[in-house]
Motif scaffolding. Sequence first.
Motif, PDB file in Angstrom:
ATOM      1  N   GLN A  82       7.135  -3.287  -0.695  1.00 48.73           N
ATOM      2  CA  GLN A  82       6.137  -3.090  -1.659  1.00 48.73           C
ATOM      3  C   GLN A  82       4.807  -4.054  -0.359  1.00 48.73           C
ATOM      4  OE1 GLN A  82       6.505  -7.716  -3.103  1.00 48.73           O
ATOM      5  NE2 GLN A  82       6.777  -8.734  -1.463  1.00 48.73           N
ATOM      6  N   CYS A  83       3.520  -3.638  -1.336  1.00 45.21           N
ATOM      7  CA  CYS A  83       2.088  -3.639  -1.251  1.00 45.21           C
ATOM      8  C   CYS A  83       1.816  -4.366  -0.306  1.00 45.21           C
ATOM      9  CB  CYS A  83       1.190  -3.128  -1.695  1.00 45.21           C
ATOM     10  SG  CYS A  83      -0.717  -3.141  -1.565  1.00 45.21           S
ATOM     11  N   SER A  88       2.335  -4.392  -5.234  1.00 47.56           N
ATOM     12  CA  SER A  88       2.411  -3.462  -6.300  1.00 47.56           C
ATOM     13  C   SER A  88       3.724  -2.927  -5.288  1.00 47.56           C
ATOM     14  CB  SER A  88       1.369  -2.794  -5.869  1.00 47.56           C
ATOM     15  OG  SER A  88       1.369  -1.456  -6.712  1.00 47.56           O
ATOM     16  N   GLN A  90       3.712   0.264  -6.426  1.00 43.66           N
ATOM     17  CA  GLN A  90       3.933   1.515  -7.020  1.00 43.66           C
ATOM     18  C   GLN A  90       2.924   2.240  -6.046  1.00 43.66           C
ATOM     19  OE1 GLN A  90       5.591   2.685 -10.025  1.00 43.66           O
ATOM     20  NE2 GLN A  90       6.314   0.522 -10.085  1.00 43.66           N
ATOM     21  N   GLU A  91       2.761   3.511  -6.486  1.00 42.82           N
ATOM     22  CA  GLU A  91       1.859   4.181  -5.430  1.00 42.82           C
ATOM     23  C   GLU A  91       2.067   3.861  -4.115  1.00 42.82           C
ATOM     24  OE1 GLU A  91      -1.265   5.025  -7.618  1.00 42.82           O
ATOM     25  OE2 GLU A  91      -0.517   6.429  -7.944  1.00 42.82           O
ATOM     26  N   LEU A  92       3.179   3.795  -3.617  1.00 40.20           N
ATOM     27  CA  LEU A  92       2.933   3.315  -2.065  1.00 40.20           C
ATOM     28  C   LEU A  92       2.823   4.232  -1.170  1.00 40.20           C
ATOM     29  CD1 LEU A  92       5.784   0.736  -1.969  1.00 40.20           C
ATOM     30  CD2 LEU A  92       2.954   0.108  -2.039  1.00 40.20           C
ATOM     31  N   SER A 104      -0.410   0.558  -1.084  1.00 41.63           N
ATOM     32  CA  SER A 104      -1.106   1.298  -1.994  1.00 41.63           C
ATOM     33  C   SER A 104      -1.495   2.022  -1.892  1.00 41.63           C
ATOM     34  CB  SER A 104      -0.820   0.218  -2.894  1.00 41.63           C
ATOM     35  OG  SER A 104      -1.602  -0.318  -3.239  1.00 41.63           O
TER      36      SER A 104
END
Length: 146
Positions: A82-83, A88, A90-92, A104
């Motif tokens: 996770q970021c 988040s 997503q989109e790491l 991210s």
Amino acid sequence: MSGHVPVMLAEVLAALQETDARFVLVSSDKAASPRGVMGATKRLAELVTLATPSAAAAVTPMVVRFELQLLSELGFGLDLEQCASTGSEQELIYVSPKSGRAVSRTAGEPWQDKLLRLPAFLKTSEAIAVGSDVADGFALTGYFLT
């Protein structure tokens, strides 16, 4: 010859005699700027392995994953789940060189020139290395190994 060299040589020769032999090059010191014969031979082996397209496609992602696991075993495991900034998952696409944690796309955008790239193939075992992923993977693990 002394130490591990005769054993490794015997194993390599035995592997080459097999009809379905597979080769994995393990070089944990990166040998980017070799100072001695051992480093220079490792660097040469890396270049030869990478020069063979089929070998590079199959072998090098395994070496990057091995180095990532080695970092974990040494107590320097990277947190890629996770970021570090937003939490988040997503989109790491980045890793902070200071914390070793994923970042991210949106959180890392202002500092993208200071962050390391996180290749998709290191996030899931199903992902395949494409384009510059392997080079980004070696840059990531190499940063924390040196």
